[in-house]
Design an enzyme around this catalytic site. Structure first.
Site, PDB file in Angstrom:
ATOM      1  N   SER A 126     -11.418  40.137  20.577  1.00 21.58           N
ATOM      2  CA  SER A 126     -10.522  38.924  20.882  1.00 21.58           C
ATOM      3  C   SER A 126      -9.177  39.858  21.170  1.00 21.58           C
ATOM      4  O   SER A 126      -8.951  40.662  20.796  1.00 21.58           O
ATOM      5  CB  SER A 126     -10.345  37.967  19.510  1.00 21.58           C
ATOM      6  OG  SER A 126      -9.252  37.489  19.952  1.00 21.58           O
ATOM      7  N   TYR A 150      -8.520  36.850  10.093  1.00 19.82           N
ATOM      8  CA  TYR A 150      -9.431  36.740  10.984  1.00 19.82           C
ATOM      9  C   TYR A 150      -9.105  37.985  12.062  1.00 19.82           C
ATOM     10  O   TYR A 150     -10.319  38.633  12.524  1.00 19.82           O
ATOM     11  CB  TYR A 150      -9.391  35.229  11.968  1.00 19.82           C
ATOM     12  CG  TYR A 150     -10.175  35.320  13.291  1.00 19.82           C
ATOM     13  CD1 TYR A 150     -11.258  35.275  13.302  1.00 19.82           C
ATOM     14  CD2 TYR A 150      -9.146  35.616  14.293  1.00 19.82           C
ATOM     15  CE1 TYR A 150     -12.154  35.449  14.713  1.00 19.82           C
ATOM     16  CE2 TYR A 150      -9.885  35.397  15.617  1.00 19.82           C
ATOM     17  CZ  TYR A 150     -11.233  35.232  15.665  1.00 19.82           C
ATOM     18  OH  TYR A 150     -12.104  35.411  16.896  1.00 19.82           O
ATOM     19  N   LYS A 154     -11.781  41.476  13.394  1.00 22.76           N
ATOM     20  CA  LYS A 154     -12.208  41.728  14.696  1.00 22.76           C
ATOM     21  C   LYS A 154     -11.715  43.266  14.911  1.00 22.76           C
ATOM     22  O   LYS A 154     -12.554  43.887  15.107  1.00 22.76           O
ATOM     23  CB  LYS A 154     -11.419  41.070  15.748  1.00 22.76           C
ATOM     24  CG  LYS A 154     -11.902  39.412  15.650  1.00 22.76           C
ATOM     25  CD  LYS A 154     -13.369  39.568  16.241  1.00 22.76           C
ATOM     26  CE  LYS A 154     -13.851  38.081  16.272  1.00 22.76           C
ATOM     27  NZ  LYS A 154     -15.303  38.044  16.493  1.00 22.76           N
TER      28      LYS A 154
HETATM   29  P1  NAD Z   1     -18.696  29.041  17.294  1.00 25.86           P
HETATM   30  O1  NAD Z   1     -18.200  28.842  16.035  1.00 25.86           O
HETATM   31  O2  NAD Z   1     -18.832  27.975  18.199  1.00 25.86           O
HETATM   32  O3  NAD Z   1     -19.923  30.021  17.170  1.00 25.86           O
HETATM   33  C1  NAD Z   1     -20.292  30.898  16.313  1.00 25.86           C
HETATM   34  C2  NAD Z   1     -21.709  30.527  15.855  1.00 25.86           C
HETATM   35  O4  NAD Z   1     -22.096  31.264  14.835  1.00 25.86           O
HETATM   36  C3  NAD Z   1     -21.919  29.195  15.338  1.00 25.86           C
HETATM   37  O5  NAD Z   1     -22.900  28.577  16.060  1.00 25.86           O
HETATM   38  C4  NAD Z   1     -22.190  29.374  13.954  1.00 25.86           C
HETATM   39  O6  NAD Z   1     -22.983  28.335  13.293  1.00 25.86           O
HETATM   40  C5  NAD Z   1     -22.563  30.725  13.956  1.00 25.86           C
HETATM   41  N1  NAD Z   1     -22.507  31.430  12.594  1.00 25.86           N
HETATM   42  C6  NAD Z   1     -21.211  31.708  11.965  1.00 25.86           C
HETATM   43  N2  NAD Z   1     -21.209  32.463  10.995  1.00 25.86           N
HETATM   44  C7  NAD Z   1     -22.730  32.751  10.859  1.00 25.86           C
HETATM   45  C8  NAD Z   1     -23.817  33.634  10.018  1.00 25.86           C
HETATM   46  N3  NAD Z   1     -22.765  34.192   8.949  1.00 25.86           N
HETATM   47  N4  NAD Z   1     -24.902  33.774  10.249  1.00 25.86           N
HETATM   48  C9  NAD Z   1     -25.381  33.175  11.507  1.00 25.86           C
HETATM   49  N5  NAD Z   1     -24.541  32.397  12.132  1.00 25.86           N
HETATM   50  C10 NAD Z   1     -23.416  32.118  12.002  1.00 25.86           C
HETATM   51  O7  NAD Z   1     -17.443  29.927  17.997  1.00 25.86           O
HETATM   52  P2  NAD Z   1     -17.410  30.491  19.532  1.00 25.86           P
HETATM   53  O8  NAD Z   1     -16.174  29.977  20.001  1.00 25.86           O
HETATM   54  O9  NAD Z   1     -18.642  30.209  20.354  1.00 25.86           O
HETATM   55  O10 NAD Z   1     -16.923  32.043  19.178  1.00 25.86           O
HETATM   56  C11 NAD Z   1     -18.026  33.074  19.279  1.00 25.86           C
HETATM   57  C12 NAD Z   1     -17.405  34.254  18.807  1.00 25.86           C
HETATM   58  O11 NAD Z   1     -16.481  34.880  19.840  1.00 25.86           O
HETATM   59  C13 NAD Z   1     -16.956  34.511  17.496  1.00 25.86           C
HETATM   60  O12 NAD Z   1     -17.290  35.867  16.942  1.00 25.86           O
HETATM   61  C14 NAD Z   1     -15.230  34.493  17.744  1.00 25.86           C
HETATM   62  O13 NAD Z   1     -14.769  34.900  16.809  1.00 25.86           O
HETATM   63  C15 NAD Z   1     -15.271  35.262  19.080  1.00 25.86           C
HETATM   64  N6  NAD Z   1     -14.037  34.714  19.783  1.00 25.86           N
HETATM   65  C16 NAD Z   1     -13.972  33.395  20.157  1.00 25.86           C
HETATM   66  C17 NAD Z   1     -12.703  32.766  20.806  1.00 25.86           C
HETATM   67  C18 NAD Z   1     -12.290  31.421  21.281  1.00 25.86           C
HETATM   68  O14 NAD Z   1     -11.432  30.964  21.594  1.00 25.86           O
HETATM   69  N7  NAD Z   1     -13.585  30.551  21.150  1.00 25.86           N
HETATM   70  C19 NAD Z   1     -11.604  33.759  21.410  1.00 25.86           C
HETATM   71  C20 NAD Z   1     -11.919  35.140  20.966  1.00 25.86           C
HETATM   72  C21 NAD Z   1     -13.281  35.732  20.093  1.00 25.86           C
HETATM   73  C1  UD1 Z   2      -5.390  31.308  18.898  1.00 28.04           C
HETATM   74  C2  UD1 Z   2      -5.472  32.360  17.836  1.00 28.04           C
HETATM   75  C3  UD1 Z   2      -6.348  33.593  18.202  1.00 28.04           C
HETATM   76  C4  UD1 Z   2      -7.472  33.326  18.664  1.00 28.04           C
HETATM   77  C5  UD1 Z   2      -7.545  32.299  19.942  1.00 28.04           C
HETATM   78  C6  UD1 Z   2      -8.897  32.027  20.404  1.00 28.04           C
HETATM   79  C7  UD1 Z   2      -3.523  31.781  16.554  1.00 28.04           C
HETATM   80  C8  UD1 Z   2      -2.413  31.964  16.038  1.00 28.04           C
HETATM   81  N1  UD1 Z   2      -4.152  32.441  17.236  1.00 28.04           N
HETATM   82  O1  UD1 Z   2      -4.747  31.750  20.110  1.00 28.04           O
HETATM   83  O2  UD1 Z   2      -6.186  34.439  17.168  1.00 28.04           O
HETATM   84  O3  UD1 Z   2      -8.273  34.490  19.292  1.00 28.04           O
HETATM   85  O4  UD1 Z   2      -6.636  31.089  19.551  1.00 28.04           O
HETATM   86  O5  UD1 Z   2      -9.488  31.440  19.547  1.00 28.04           O
HETATM   87  O6  UD1 Z   2      -4.197  30.540  16.118  1.00 28.04           O
HETATM   88  N2  UD1 Z   2      -0.695  24.962  21.200  1.00 28.04           N
HETATM   89  C9  UD1 Z   2       0.117  23.690  21.055  1.00 28.04           C
HETATM   90  N3  UD1 Z   2      -0.500  22.716  20.427  1.00 28.04           N
HETATM   91  C10 UD1 Z   2      -1.748  22.667  19.853  1.00 28.04           C
HETATM   92  C11 UD1 Z   2      -2.461  23.989  19.897  1.00 28.04           C
HETATM   93  C12 UD1 Z   2      -1.715  24.976  20.607  1.00 28.04           C
HETATM   94  O7  UD1 Z   2       1.337  23.860  21.504  1.00 28.04           O
HETATM   95  O8  UD1 Z   2      -2.097  21.726  19.082  1.00 28.04           O
HETATM   96  C13 UD1 Z   2       0.022  26.274  21.956  1.00 28.04           C
HETATM   97  C14 UD1 Z   2      -0.055  27.452  21.168  1.00 28.04           C
HETATM   98  O9  UD1 Z   2       1.261  27.561  20.429  1.00 28.04           O
HETATM   99  C15 UD1 Z   2      -0.271  28.359  22.122  1.00 28.04           C
HETATM  100  C16 UD1 Z   2      -1.358  27.880  23.223  1.00 28.04           C
HETATM  101  O10 UD1 Z   2      -0.998  26.472  22.835  1.00 28.04           O
HETATM  102  O11 UD1 Z   2       0.711  28.701  22.821  1.00 28.04           O
HETATM  103  C17 UD1 Z   2      -2.833  28.138  23.054  1.00 28.04           C
HETATM  104  O12 UD1 Z   2      -3.099  28.024  21.685  1.00 28.04           O
HETATM  105  P1  UD1 Z   2      -4.505  28.313  21.052  1.00 28.04           P
HETATM  106  O13 UD1 Z   2      -5.389  27.619  21.913  1.00 28.04           O
HETATM  107  O14 UD1 Z   2      -4.615  27.898  19.720  1.00 28.04           O
HETATM  108  O15 UD1 Z   2      -4.645  29.857  21.478  1.00 28.04           O
HETATM  109  P2  UD1 Z   2      -3.829  31.170  21.077  1.00 28.04           P
HETATM  110  O16 UD1 Z   2      -2.764  30.582  20.054  1.00 28.04           O
HETATM  111  O17 UD1 Z   2      -3.832  31.862  21.803  1.00 28.04           O
END
Ligand code: NAD
Ligand code: UD1
Length: 339
Positions: A126, A150, A154
């Site tokens: 991330s 969290y 990572k």
């Molecule tokens: P998500 O929660 O939708 O998907 C994660 C999946 O993993 C889920 O289906 C959950 O049931 C499964 N899971 C969790 N723990 C498990 C375990 N111990 N064993 C087996 N399955 C398990 O999340 P996502 O948004 O699809 O994110 C996927 C990955 O990307 C995560 O590692 C997350 O940290 C990373 N990531 C997500 C974002 C974002 O904004 N969505 C940003 C940066 C990184």
């Molecule tokens: C958040 C996480 C980051 C993670 C990323 C993707 C935090 C501090 N950081 O990042 O670790 O990798 O999500 O999952 O939580 N915002 C509002 N109102 C809301 C929600 C968000 O104003 O209800 C604003 C936030 O202040 C930010 C932007 O929208 O400026 C994006 O927020 P968000 O979607 O939570 O992502 P990140 O903060 O970038």
């Protein structure tokens, strides 16, 4: 290129989109997921959309024995590793759970892979590992740090994977650092289905637009940005998933550790997102400005040129597609997969 790809967390938001694109690219996909934050319905829809089937195992990646069985039943070419917990706020309340699921879970997976001589992995990292960056755009060589459990999971997993590559040159490891994934597949059949109150901006905005929540709280309008609200690099989940397919296709040639940013290179403020969403959906998104959210940074966007050079990948979708597709999914599935 074809072969078997193991997708951990493949029923989740990014995992389901990536599974669909892998199937469309001709891979056989095996998903392991404990369904702690997802539903099997996502994979049923992926099967319908692709006209292909997914082999599914409901298991927790910490259960190494069960993972070993999966590796013994299938000759797996590479692993795309999404499984883990991802809520920043929650991670400060239950840090041990985050370390156990994310770090121990990854160790369990790596041990199973090693035992079956499968040494190709694409890992979901991330942009959170850049902490509060000194400048933007962010390149992969920026210093890394974390401000919450969290983010630390990572960071530590990245370190573990780097150590592994040093110990054994047969590993091919791709660390993908996602910026802010949003949007949904254009069919409106699969998308993000957050449980409870969404933490992230887009799902919250979508739920306000559909009438599930009264108004958006904008976390601060006194940042040194274009309009005072936080700026992020939003990337369409289908573009993000496409980068995973390309990573799997190229991984044989990428020995050691390859670290890539996945973003568009463009930043949008919270208010710009609200405006784009209103335009794309035709719905109003009432909001009020509240205090800054602790831990938030002013602005963050990627230099994604390395991913283009290494994978031949770049994001295709603009912000209009992202918000329109997010809205289509939300409107057609107001209660997510429960519908
Ligand atoms: P998500 O929660 O939708 O998907 C994660 C999946 O993993 C889920 O289906 C959950 O049931 C499964 N899971 C969790 N723990 C498990 C375990 N111990 N064993 C087996 N399955 C398990 O999340 P996502 O948004 O699809 O994110 C996927 C990955 O990307 C995560 O590692 C997350 O940290 C990373 N990531 C997500 C974002 C974002 O904004 N969505 C940003 C940066 C990184
Ligand atoms: C958040 C996480 C980051 C993670 C990323 C993707 C935090 C501090 N950081 O990042 O670790 O990798 O999500 O999952 O939580 N915002 C509002 N109102 C809301 C929600 C968000 O104003 O209800 C604003 C936030 O202040 C930010 C932007 O929208 O400026 C994006 O927020 P968000 O979607 O939570 O992502 P990140 O903060 O970038």
């Amino acid at each position: 290129m074809s072969g078997k790809v193991l997708v951990t967390g493949g029923a989740g938001y990014i995992g389901s989109h990536t599974t669909l694109l892998l199937l469309e690219a001709g891979f056989e996909v095996i998903v392991v997921d404990n369904l702690s934050n997802s539903s099997l319905e996502s994979l049923r829809r992926v099967e319908k959309l692709s006209g292909k089937s997914v082999t599914f195992y409901k298991l927790d990646i910490r259960e190494t024995d069960k993972l070993l069985n999966v590796f013994s039943e299938h000759k797996i070419h590479s692993v795309v590793h999404f499984a883990g917990l991802k809520a920043v706020g929650e991670s400060s309340q239950i840090p041990l759970e985050y370390y156990e699921q994310n770090i121990y879970g990854t160790l369990s997976l790596l041990k199973a892979m090693q035992k079956y001589d499968c040494r190709r992995i694409v890992f979901s990292s991330s942009a959170t590992v850049y902490g509060d960056p000194a400048s933007v755009p962010i390149t992969e060589d920026f210093p890394i740090s974390a401000t919450n459990p969290y983010g630390r999971t990572k960071l530590y997993i990245e370190e573990i994977l780097r150590d592994l590559a040093i110990s054994d040159s047969k590993w091919n490891i791709i660390l993908l650092r996602y910026f802010n994934p949003i949007g949904a597949h254009k069919s409106g059949k699969i998308g993000e289905d957050p449980q409870g109150i969404p933490n992230n901006l887009l799902p919250f905005v979508s739920q306000v637009a559909v009438g599930k929540r009264e108004k958006l709280s904008v976390f601060g309008d006194d940042y040194p940005t274009v309009d005072g609200t936080g700026v992020r690099d939003y990337i369409h989940v289908v573009d993000l998933s496409d980068a995973h397919v390309k990573a799997v296709q190229k991984i044989d040639n990428l020995t050691g550790v390859t670290t890539l940013n996945l973003g568009t290179g463009n930043g949008y403020s919270v208010l710009q997102i609200v405006e784009a969403f209103q335009k794309g959906s035709g719905k109003q998104v009432p909001y009020q400005v509240v205090e800054r959210r602790p831990g938030d940074i002013a602005e963050c966007w990627a230099d994604a040129s390395l991913a283009k050079k290494v994978l031949g990948w770049q994001a295709c979708f603009g912000i209009e597609d992202m918000v329109t597709d997010a809205w289509r999914w939300q409107e057609r599935n107001p209660n997510g997969y429960d519908d």
